[in-house]
Design an enzyme around this catalytic site. Structure first.
Site, PDB file in Angstrom:
ATOM      1  N   ALA B  93       0.815  -1.217   0.000  1.00 45.40           N
ATOM      2  CA  ALA B  93       0.000   0.000   0.000  1.00 45.40           C
ATOM      3  C   ALA B  93       0.846   1.263   0.000  1.00 45.40           C
ATOM      4  CB  ALA B  93      -0.927   0.009   1.217  1.00 45.40           C
ATOM      5  N   TYR B 159       2.437   9.634 -11.872  1.00 49.04           N
ATOM      6  CA  TYR B 159       1.716   8.771 -10.934  1.00 49.04           C
ATOM      7  C   TYR B 159       0.957   7.675 -11.703  1.00 49.04           C
ATOM      8  CZ  TYR B 159      -1.446   7.538  -7.070  1.00 49.04           C
ATOM      9  OH  TYR B 159      -2.149   6.870  -6.098  1.00 49.04           O
TER      10      TYR B 159
END
Lengths: 98, 255
Positions: B93, B159
């Protein structure tokens, strides 16, 4: 007959002067098992990770760690752990004989 | 399905990266409450300890690691396994995001996001799935990606690239590892209110934030919304699911 090419520069920077025990540990780490499970006589079939992808891992690692480049034909001659050790020995990676 | 109150992760140890805040912390706490032992990875020990306290995991180990230094990952995981035993799974994560237009996205900016979001996750997976580290009967790997790996938005080029890379690599990993009964899945959240996104919103006007929220028919998500879905994909209850990408985005990408 394995006709491996040697990049001595890599050996000098990498795991040069390995004993046979070091070599077995290197192979065990490669195939993600305990060194105690391996001897030079251990056959490829006895190592689950030494499958077709394992062969690619072996080829890449010999090249990366020692500068040993195997051909596809070379790979066909490797049947057991001792064959890998033999390649490492003939290319100056191992310092001890059997 | 497991019965009510049954701890589906009892006896299973799961590595959670990015566990010091946001989605990673929520996933860790959720897994712990379902019985998982945890290996928490992050850069801030105090925050990781707070995560451990919140989850009250039956067993918890903290690893202070900077995932942009991939050479540290394998030795740390090996050391951990010597102490806690074999692992069941991984939830990657950890992530970093910076909103930048293409003209301001230097190679260094690309590299910074690739290092943590993609390479850090790949090296964690490489370590966790070793035959001498993962449970011999298989396990479950989950990458937290983002819908920006699937849809385009201005300012998210680096990203999106890093998250899209994770999603593509996970599919190939799922196929390669299936024969060892290791499942590999991706979860792609929409915008979730975390410290990271609040910080990203700091440069926006209230109207701009509202406009972003309006792209999510169910509104922004919470870390717990993602944690519930993550727990399902990690658990044996999803044992026939691998190579998939579960979108959890309040309807954002359905439009």
């Amino acid at each position: 007959m394995v006709d491996a090419q040697l990049n001595k520069g890599n050996i000098e920077r990498g795991k040069s002067r390995m004993t046979q025990r070091d070599g077995v540990e290197w192979i065990a780490n490669l195939f993600e098992i305990s060194p105690e499970q391996l001897t030079p006589d251990t056959l490829r079939d006895a190592i689950s990770a030494w499958d077709s992808l394992g062969v690619l891992t072996l080829m890449a690692s010999l090249d990366t760690d020692f500068g040993i480049v195997l051909t596809d034909d070379d790979v066909l001659t490797i049947k057991k752990v001792g064959d890998i050790l033999d390649i490492m020995r003939r290319n100056g990676v191992l310092t001890e004989s059997f | 399905m497991s019965g009510e109150g049954e701890k589906v992760f009892h006896g299973k140890t799961i590595v959670v990266s990015g566990a010091s805040s946001g989605i990673g912390r929520a996933v860790a706490v959720h897994l712990a409450r379902q019985g998982a032992g945890l290996v928490l990875i992050g850069r801030d020990r105090e925050r990781l300890e707070e995560t451990a306290r919140q989850g009250n995991a039956p067993a918890c180990r903290i690893l202070e690691l900077d995932l942009s230094r991939q050479t540290d990952i394998m030795p740390a995981i090996k050391d951990t396994v010597r102490a806690v035993g074999r692992l069941y799974g991984l939830c990657h994560a950890a992530g970093t995001v910076e909103t930048l237009p293409l003209s301001a996205t230097s190679p260094e900016k690309f590299q910074a996001m690739i290092q943590v979001n993609y390479l850090g996750g790949m090296e964690l997976a490489r370590a966790v799935t070793r035959r001498d580290i993962l449970n011999e009967d298989g396990g479950s790997i989950l990458f937290i990606s983002a819908i920006y790996g699937l849809i385009g938005k201005p300012g998210q080029i680096a990203y999106s690239g890093s998250k899209g890379a994770v999603t593509a690599a996970a599919r190939a990993m799922a196929i390669e590892l299936a024969r060892r009964n290791i499942r590999v899945n991706v979860l792609s959240p929409g915008i979730v209110r975390t410290e990271m996104t609040v910080k990203a919103f700091s440069g926006l006007t209230a109207q701009q934030v509202q406009a972003l929220q309006d792209t999510h028919p169910l509104g922004f998500g919470s870390p717990e919304d993602v944690a519930c879905a993550a727990a399902f994909l990690l658990s044996p209850e999803s044992k026939w699911i691998t190579g998939t990408n579960l979108v959890v985005d309040g309807g954002c990408s359905a439009q």
